[in-house]
Motif scaffolding. Structure first.
Motif, mmCIF file in Angstrom:
data_model
loop_
_atom_site.group_PDB
_atom_site.id
_atom_site.type_symbol
_atom_site.label_atom_id
_atom_site.label_comp_id
_atom_site.label_asym_id
_atom_site.label_seq_id
_atom_site.Cartn_x
_atom_site.Cartn_y
_atom_site.Cartn_z
ATOM 1 N N ALA A 49 0.835 -1.195 0.000
ATOM 2 C CA ALA A 49 0.000 0.000 0.000
ATOM 3 C C ALA A 49 0.876 1.253 0.000
ATOM 4 O O ALA A 49 1.915 1.299 0.674
ATOM 5 N N GLU A 50 0.456 2.265 -0.740
ATOM 6 C CA GLU A 50 1.209 3.520 -0.760
ATOM 7 C C GLU A 50 1.245 4.152 0.621
ATOM 8 O O GLU A 50 2.276 4.690 1.047
ATOM 9 N N ILE A 51 0.125 4.118 1.333
ATOM 10 C CA ILE A 51 0.039 4.674 2.684
ATOM 11 C C ILE A 51 -0.170 3.533 3.665
ATOM 12 O O ILE A 51 -1.238 2.904 3.696
ATOM 13 N N ALA A 52 0.844 3.238 4.448
ATOM 14 C CA ALA A 52 0.753 2.135 5.408
ATOM 15 C C ALA A 52 0.065 2.605 6.685
ATOM 16 O O ALA A 52 0.456 3.614 7.276
ATOM 17 N N PRO A 53 -0.972 1.896 7.145
ATOM 18 C CA PRO A 53 -1.573 2.230 8.439
ATOM 19 C C PRO A 53 -0.539 2.099 9.553
ATOM 20 O O PRO A 53 0.377 1.275 9.474
ATOM 21 N N ILE A 54 -0.691 2.912 10.587
ATOM 22 C CA ILE A 54 0.273 2.927 11.687
ATOM 23 C C ILE A 54 -0.410 2.496 12.981
ATOM 24 O O ILE A 54 -1.371 3.132 13.430
ATOM 25 N N ASP A 55 0.058 1.410 13.548
ATOM 26 C CA ASP A 55 -0.368 0.977 14.886
ATOM 27 C C ASP A 55 0.823 0.280 15.522
ATOM 28 O O ASP A 55 0.989 -0.928 15.410
ATOM 29 N N TYR A 56 1.641 1.048 16.207
ATOM 30 C CA TYR A 56 2.922 0.544 16.691
ATOM 31 C C TYR A 56 2.746 -0.589 17.687
ATOM 32 O O TYR A 56 3.437 -1.596 17.634
ATOM 33 N N ALA A 57 1.811 -0.438 18.634
ATOM 34 C CA ALA A 57 1.730 -1.436 19.707
ATOM 35 C C ALA A 57 0.306 -1.764 20.146
ATOM 36 O O ALA A 57 0.138 -2.414 21.176
ATOM 37 N N GLY A 58 -0.731 -1.337 19.404
ATOM 38 C CA GLY A 58 -2.042 -1.847 19.755
ATOM 39 C C GLY A 58 -3.181 -0.876 19.949
ATOM 40 O O GLY A 58 -4.105 -1.173 20.703
ATOM 41 N N GLY A 59 -3.179 0.265 19.265
ATOM 42 C CA GLY A 59 -4.310 1.178 19.386
ATOM 43 C C GLY A 59 -5.602 0.564 18.899
ATOM 44 O O GLY A 59 -6.649 0.671 19.545
ATOM 45 N N THR A 60 -5.534 -0.120 17.749
ATOM 46 C CA THR A 60 -6.718 -0.796 17.220
ATOM 47 C C THR A 60 -6.864 -2.193 17.798
ATOM 48 O O THR A 60 -7.929 -2.569 18.297
ATOM 49 N N VAL A 61 -5.797 -2.968 17.733
ATOM 50 C CA VAL A 61 -5.843 -4.377 18.123
ATOM 51 C C VAL A 61 -6.239 -4.542 19.588
ATOM 52 O O VAL A 61 -7.036 -5.417 19.940
ATOM 53 N N VAL A 62 -5.694 -3.694 20.445
ATOM 54 C CA VAL A 62 -5.917 -3.831 21.886
ATOM 55 C C VAL A 62 -7.010 -2.886 22.382
ATOM 56 O O VAL A 62 -8.051 -3.325 22.875
ATOM 57 N N HIS A 63 -6.807 -1.597 22.258
ATOM 58 C CA HIS A 63 -7.641 -0.650 22.995
ATOM 59 C C HIS A 63 -8.987 -0.348 22.343
ATOM 60 O O HIS A 63 -10.028 -0.354 23.024
ATOM 61 N N ILE A 64 -9.002 -0.074 21.046
ATOM 62 C CA ILE A 64 -10.301 0.121 20.383
ATOM 63 C C ILE A 64 -11.089 -1.182 20.417
ATOM 64 O O ILE A 64 -12.303 -1.189 20.670
ATOM 65 N N ASN A 65 -10.419 -2.281 20.191
ATOM 66 C CA ASN A 65 -11.050 -3.597 20.238
ATOM 67 C C ASN A 65 -11.687 -3.866 21.595
ATOM 68 O O ASN A 65 -12.874 -4.222 21.695
ATOM 69 N N ALA A 66 -10.922 -3.674 22.667
ATOM 70 C CA ALA A 66 -11.442 -3.909 24.014
ATOM 71 C C ALA A 66 -12.501 -2.880 24.393
ATOM 72 O O ALA A 66 -13.488 -3.213 25.072
ATOM 73 N N GLY A 67 -12.313 -1.628 23.980
ATOM 74 C CA GLY A 67 -13.274 -0.586 24.327
ATOM 75 C C GLY A 67 -14.638 -0.822 23.712
ATOM 76 O O GLY A 67 -15.677 -0.680 24.378
ATOM 77 N N ILE A 68 -14.667 -1.189 22.431
ATOM 78 C CA ILE A 68 -15.939 -1.498 21.772
ATOM 79 C C ILE A 68 -16.574 -2.733 22.402
ATOM 80 O O ILE A 68 -17.797 -2.797 22.618
ATOM 81 N N ALA A 69 -15.770 -3.744 22.693
ATOM 82 C CA ALA A 69 -16.289 -4.949 23.338
ATOM 83 C C ALA A 69 -16.912 -4.611 24.693
ATOM 84 O O ALA A 69 -17.977 -5.133 25.051
ATOM 85 N N GLY A 70 -16.266 -3.721 25.438
ATOM 86 C CA GLY A 70 -16.822 -3.299 26.717
ATOM 87 C C GLY A 70 -18.156 -2.598 26.552
ATOM 88 O O GLY A 70 -19.096 -2.808 27.341
ATOM 89 N N LEU A 71 -18.277 -1.771 25.513
ATOM 90 C CA LEU A 71 -19.538 -1.066 25.261
ATOM 91 C C LEU A 71 -20.658 -2.052 24.923
ATOM 92 O O LEU A 71 -21.770 -1.956 25.468
ATOM 93 N N ILE A 72 -20.378 -2.986 24.042
ATOM 94 C CA ILE A 72 -21.397 -3.962 23.662
ATOM 95 C C ILE A 72 -21.825 -4.800 24.868
ATOM 96 O O ILE A 72 -23.024 -5.036 25.084
ATOM 97 N N LEU A 73 -20.875 -5.252 25.647
ATOM 98 C CA LEU A 73 -21.225 -6.054 26.828
ATOM 99 C C LEU A 73 -22.019 -5.245 27.840
ATOM 100 O O LEU A 73 -22.975 -5.752 28.440
ATOM 101 N N ALA A 74 -21.635 -3.995 28.044
ATOM 102 C CA ALA A 74 -22.379 -3.153 28.982
ATOM 103 C C ALA A 74 -23.839 -3.013 28.548
ATOM 104 O O ALA A 74 -24.749 -3.004 29.391
ATOM 105 N N LEU A 75 -24.078 -2.914 27.250
ATOM 106 C CA LEU A 75 -25.441 -2.791 26.743
ATOM 107 C C LEU A 75 -26.206 -4.108 26.835
ATOM 108 O O LEU A 75 -27.386 -4.131 27.196
ATOM 109 N N VAL A 76 -25.549 -5.216 26.517
ATOM 110 C CA VAL A 76 -26.213 -6.523 26.552
ATOM 111 C C VAL A 76 -26.483 -6.971 27.982
ATOM 112 O O VAL A 76 -27.576 -7.460 28.300
ATOM 113 N N VAL A 77 -25.498 -6.803 28.854
ATOM 114 C CA VAL A 77 -25.635 -7.257 30.246
ATOM 115 C C VAL A 77 -26.585 -6.360 31.024
ATOM 116 O O VAL A 77 -27.363 -6.817 31.860
ATOM 117 N N GLY A 78 -26.551 -5.080 30.765
ATOM 118 C CA GLY A 78 -27.410 -4.145 31.474
ATOM 119 C C GLY A 78 -26.715 -3.494 32.658
ATOM 120 O O GLY A 78 -25.585 -3.829 33.016
#
Length: 457
Positions: A177-206
């Motif tokens: 790719a001409e423009i390589a995405p940048i995620d040195y240590a886990g902004g998407t893989v770790v934190h956005i991933n876990a944050g969205i998962a936390g939101l969904i669980l909070a809504l499902v669990v109540g």
């Protein structure tokens, strides 16, 4: 590079320290006294489960198409989303020289799953959590790690998302790719991933009983501050250990290691300092007090934000990013009261928002490709699109798993148990049984008798 391999073993151990005891203490102190053991057990439980399945199939799903087995074969990539989980099952034929990388990546998977637990404190069956973790990492974490770091859809791949937007450069095997995405240590893989998962669980669990009406303050802030300090210490392994060498030449590897690791360590430190100050400043202006909880939360917010950006920014840029992240997260943690979702320990406000600030902030502040450095908006566009895709993937995967668990065994403990306290109901123990009035009780395997433990035993 013997020194590098020694460092990577240390880095892996530092990241393991982040979960147990770092995150366990951080979350445990933030919870109520009747929930502290359950909160800590959720971190330890995630460690136990993910540590096992990562070796069985997690590594293969994430990186199995990039590392050949003893026969020179690699796993087949499936749609650029993950690699074949059954190829080289249990890494039995993996070159032992790669075990260090397996160990390091294992600890990332562990803490990502554990982070989610803070969104559903006080009210979830331990069995439901232990059932959720292995399915979630299989459907969300392992594919995300492959897509971002394993040459998949969110990487620099010539067939990836970025290449679809801005095209490719190079020819043949060198086409990327001409423009390589940048995620040195886990902004998407770790934190956005876990944050969205936390939101969904909070809504499902109540929501917890009494949420928004009954005070639910942290019961032991010294534990939380100790946990924040351990997280900060371990985060140097998290970020500095994530270096990827651009060349196989020993001299070039050495030069890159010396220069890049120093930059990453410094950026991690100054961004975290700035985020803590930003959180405290906002608290002082808004509430009239700068709190210890604010300091601990600001530390984590800064660490989260700098994670994807630590190798792409200058130290001054890292200070700016940290300051923005600290203040943004301090404001975001109040959104749960406005919108009525019970993110118990601010997983969404800190990890999702902090992860987004760091991931998108790269597009503005990166010394190469950043908008503020006169390089246009291409990197910014790619970072935004990658973050959005990661959010959608995590949301869908988490919702599927959450609904399966809800239908199969249910998420919630009953109301009486929630009022009494989840520690004793789920674990038969109390975190602060100073008088022995609610001592843990355990059945003896040999005698079938009930044996009391604690002061009165």
């Amino acid at each position: 590079m013997d020194g590098y391999h020694a460092w990577m073993l240390i880095a892996a151990s530092l990241v393991l320290l982040m979960t147990a005891p770092g995150l366990a203490l951080f979350y445990g102190g933030m919870s109520r006294s009747k929930s502290v053991l359950n909160m800590m057990m959720m971190s330890f439980g995630a460690l136990g489960i993910v540590g096992v399945i990562y070796v069985l199939w997690g590594w293969n799903m994430s990186y199995g198409d990039s590392y050949p087995d003893a026969n020179g074969a690699v796993g087949k990539e499936i749609g650029q989303f993950f690699a074949n989980p059954f190829h080289n099952f249990g890494i039995s034929d993996l070159d032992p020289a790669n075990y260090i990388f397996v160990a390091f990546q294992l600890t990332f998977a562990v803490i990502t799953a554990a982070l989610i637990s803070g969104a559903i404190a006080d009210r979830v069956k331990f069995s439901a959590w232990m059932a959720f973790v292995p399915i979630w990492v299989t459907l969300s974490y392992f594919p995300m790690a492959h897509m971002v770091w394993g040459g998949g859809f969110l990487s620099h791949s010539a067939d990836g998302l970025s290449a679809m937007i801005f095209g490719t450069i190079g020819e043949g095997a060198d086409k990327v790719a001409e423009i390589a995405p940048i995620d040195y240590a886990g902004g998407t893989v770790v934190h956005i991933n876990a944050g969205i998962a936390g939101l969904i669980l909070a809504l499902v669990v109540g929501r917890r009983l009494g949420f928004g009406k009954t005070p639910m303050k942290p019961h032991n802030l010294p534990l939380t501050m100790i946990g924040a300090g351990l997280l900060w210490f371990g985060w140097f392994g998290f970020n500095v250990g994530s270096i990827v060498f651009a060349s196989d030449d020993p001299t070039e590897m050495y030069n890159q290691f010396v220069s890049e690791t120093g930059l990453v360590w410094l950026n991690t430190t100054v961004a975290t300092c700035a985020a803590m100050l930003g959180w405290l400043l906002l608290e002082k202006i808004r509430d009239g007090k700068a709190t210890s909880l604010g300091a601990a939360s600001g530390i984590v917010a800064g660490l989260v934000a700098i994670t994807p950006a630590c190798g792409a920014l200058s130290p001054v840029g890292s200070i700016i990013l940290g300051l923005v992240a600290g203040m943004a997260c301090a404001m975001a943690v109040g959104l749960k009261y406005r919108f009525g979702f019970d993110d118990s320990l601010d997983v969404i406000g800190v990890h999702l928002v902090g992860g987004l600030v760091g991931t998108v902030g790269i597009g503005f502040l990166a010394t190469t490709g950043g908008l503020f450095y006169g390089d246009g908006a291409k990197v910014l566009v790619v970072q935004i699109v990658v973050a959005l895709f990661a959010m959608i993937w995590s949301a869908i995967a988490t919702l599927i798993v959450a609904l399966i668990i809800k239908a199969a065994i249910g998420w919630r403990i009953d109301e009486e148990a929630e009022v009494e306290g989840i520690d004793f109901v789920e674990h038969g123990e109390s975190g602060y049984d100073l008088a022995g009035t609610s001592a843990a009780r355990r059945s003896s395997i040999l005698t079938k008798d009930t044996v009391s433990e604690g002061v009165s035993a």
